[in-house]
Design a protein around this motif. Structure first.
Motif, short mmCIF file in Angstrom:
data_model
loop_
_atom_site.label_atom_id
_atom_site.label_comp_id
_atom_site.label_asym_id
_atom_site.label_seq_id
_atom_site.Cartn_x
_atom_site.Cartn_y
_atom_site.Cartn_z
N VAL A 199 0.84 -1.21 0.00
CA VAL A 199 0.00 0.00 0.00
C VAL A 199 0.87 1.25 0.00
O VAL A 199 0.60 2.21 -0.73
CB VAL A 199 -0.95 -0.01 1.22
N THR A 200 1.92 1.25 0.81
CA THR A 200 2.81 2.42 0.89
C THR A 200 3.47 2.70 -0.46
O THR A 200 3.47 3.84 -0.93
CB THR A 200 3.89 2.20 1.95
N LEU A 201 4.02 1.67 -1.08
CA LEU A 201 4.73 1.87 -2.35
C LEU A 201 3.79 2.30 -3.46
O LEU A 201 4.09 3.23 -4.21
CB LEU A 201 5.46 0.58 -2.74
N THR A 202 2.65 1.62 -3.58
CA THR A 202 1.73 1.96 -4.67
C THR A 202 1.15 3.37 -4.50
O THR A 202 1.01 4.10 -5.48
CB THR A 202 0.59 0.94 -4.77
N CYS A 203 0.82 3.73 -3.25
CA CYS A 203 0.28 5.07 -3.02
C CYS A 203 1.34 6.15 -3.27
O CYS A 203 1.02 7.22 -3.80
CB CYS A 203 -0.25 5.19 -1.59
N PHE A 204 2.57 5.85 -2.91
CA PHE A 204 3.63 6.83 -3.14
C PHE A 204 3.91 7.00 -4.64
O PHE A 204 4.12 8.12 -5.12
CB PHE A 204 4.92 6.42 -2.42
N VAL A 205 3.91 5.89 -5.38
CA VAL A 205 4.10 5.96 -6.82
C VAL A 205 2.97 6.74 -7.47
O VAL A 205 3.19 7.57 -8.37
CB VAL A 205 4.21 4.54 -7.43
N THR A 206 1.73 6.50 -7.01
CA THR A 206 0.58 7.25 -7.52
C THR A 206 0.75 8.74 -7.23
O THR A 206 0.52 9.59 -8.10
CB THR A 206 -0.72 6.74 -6.90
N GLY A 207 1.14 9.06 -5.99
CA GLY A 207 1.36 10.46 -5.62
C GLY A 207 2.47 11.11 -6.42
O GLY A 207 2.35 12.27 -6.85
N MET A 208 3.56 10.36 -6.65
CA MET A 208 4.67 10.87 -7.46
C MET A 208 4.20 11.17 -8.87
O MET A 208 4.55 12.22 -9.45
CB MET A 208 5.80 9.85 -7.50
N SER A 209 3.43 10.26 -9.44
CA SER A 209 2.93 10.45 -10.81
C SER A 209 2.05 11.69 -10.90
O SER A 209 2.17 12.49 -11.85
CB SER A 209 2.15 9.21 -11.26
N ILE A 210 1.17 11.87 -9.91
CA ILE A 210 0.28 13.04 -9.90
C ILE A 210 1.08 14.31 -9.70
O ILE A 210 0.85 15.33 -10.38
CB ILE A 210 -0.79 12.88 -8.81
N GLY A 211 2.04 14.29 -8.78
CA GLY A 211 2.87 15.47 -8.53
C GLY A 211 3.69 15.87 -9.74
O GLY A 211 3.79 17.06 -10.07
N LEU A 212 4.28 14.88 -10.42
CA LEU A 212 5.07 15.17 -11.62
C LEU A 212 4.19 15.67 -12.76
O LEU A 212 4.58 16.58 -13.50
CB LEU A 212 5.84 13.93 -12.04
N ALA A 213 3.00 15.06 -12.90
CA ALA A 213 2.07 15.51 -13.95
C ALA A 213 1.66 16.96 -13.70
O ALA A 213 1.59 17.77 -14.65
CB ALA A 213 0.84 14.61 -13.98
N ALA A 214 1.40 17.31 -12.45
CA ALA A 214 1.04 18.69 -12.11
C ALA A 214 2.19 19.65 -12.43
O ALA A 214 1.96 20.76 -12.92
CB ALA A 214 0.66 18.79 -10.64
N THR A 215 3.41 19.21 -12.18
CA THR A 215 4.59 20.04 -12.46
C THR A 215 4.75 20.29 -13.95
O THR A 215 5.03 21.41 -14.39
CB THR A 215 5.85 19.37 -11.89
N VAL A 216 4.57 19.23 -14.75
CA VAL A 216 4.69 19.36 -16.20
C VAL A 216 3.59 20.27 -16.74
O VAL A 216 3.84 21.15 -17.59
CB VAL A 216 4.63 17.98 -16.88
N LEU A 217 2.36 20.08 -16.26
CA LEU A 217 1.25 20.92 -16.71
C LEU A 217 1.49 22.38 -16.36
O LEU A 217 1.20 23.28 -17.17
CB LEU A 217 -0.06 20.44 -16.07
N ARG A 218 2.03 22.63 -15.18
CA ARG A 218 2.31 24.02 -14.80
C ARG A 218 3.38 24.62 -15.71
O ARG A 218 3.34 25.80 -16.03
CB ARG A 218 2.77 24.07 -13.34
N ARG A 219 4.33 23.77 -16.14
CA ARG A 219 5.40 24.26 -17.01
C ARG A 219 4.90 24.56 -18.42
O ARG A 219 5.50 25.36 -19.14
CB ARG A 219 6.54 23.24 -17.07
#
Length: 228
Positions: free
Chosen positions: A31-51
């Motif tokens: 659960v920890t790993l999958t949730c963190f990977v999901t959060g990383m993906s969302i955070g990186l996607a938000a960063t790219v969209l902002r750029r």
């Protein structure tokens, strides 16, 4: 002899309890790993969209981070797991944890990445643009690697939060460490011993992951120094 036998039985019970609790470690780590990977993906996607600087994207992303950083994890878990079936959407407990905890983690990591981007030397960006690189090329080849390096301490802190919040998975039926502990304490008189072992298991998982992430961080720093 009766006292010795008593302590022997007590020790055997504690070993048995520790073994039962260890069965939940796999679910906790998963659960920890999958949730963190999901959060990383969302955070990186938000960063790219902002750029990309699309019209209205900053307002959308600011609203996203503001809302999901302010929602308690347990409320969002219940909203996703128990609320979506009301609209005819039945969802698996692990998926529910990934959606809820992943969104909250992604909101925090998006802010971590935004702060890390501000630490990138602006002269390097100007040099890359002078070489004819596009905005996205500058981001992926110049800003992105340095952003990850600067954001690493924040990522470690957020991973720690995900590990702690993974305990809420027991509320929707995932058999992680906390749920195993509740099941044991409901049938035994070893309440204190059980939760001491639970704390030790969480601490052990934390130390193992912290050691692994520190090794990754050293490799990032070494690679950056080699390039320089």
């Amino acid at each position: 002899m009766d006292e010795i036998e008593h302590y022997r039985m007590h020790y055997g019970d504690i070993v048995s309890i520790a073994w039962q609790l260890s069965q939940g470690v796999i679910y906790t780590v998963f659960v920890t790993l999958t949730c963190f990977v999901t959060g990383m993906s969302i955070g990186l996607a938000a960063t790219v969209l902002r750029r990309l600087a699309l019209p209205g994207i900053d307002f959308f992303l600011d609203s996203f981070t503001f809302i999901f950083r302010g929602i308690p994890i347990l409320v969002l878990v219940f909203l996703v797991y128990f609320g979506l079936p009301g609209f005819g959407i039945n969802i698996h407990p692990v998926v529910a944890m990934n959606l809820s905890l992943g969104l909250i983690t992604g909101a925090y990591l998006a802010e971590v990445f935004r702060g890390a981007l501000k630490s990138v030397d602006s002269t390097e960006l100007l040099a890359a643009e002078a070489m004819g690189m596009s905005r996205m090329q500058v981001f992926f080849y110049v800003e992105f690697p340095q952003m990850l390096r600067f954001a690493f301490p924040g990522m470690v802190n957020e991973f720690t939060s995900v590990l702690k919040n993974s305990a809420f998975a027991y509320t929707i039926g995932i058999s992680e460490i906390t749920r195993q502990a509740l099941a044991i304490t409901s049938t035994t008189n070893f309440g204190v011993e059980v939760y001491v072992i639970v704390g030790l298991l969480y601490f052990l998982i934390y130390r193992v992951f912290l050691f692994s992430m520190k090794r990754i961080e050293r490799r990032f720093v070494f690679s950056a120094e080699a390039l320089n």
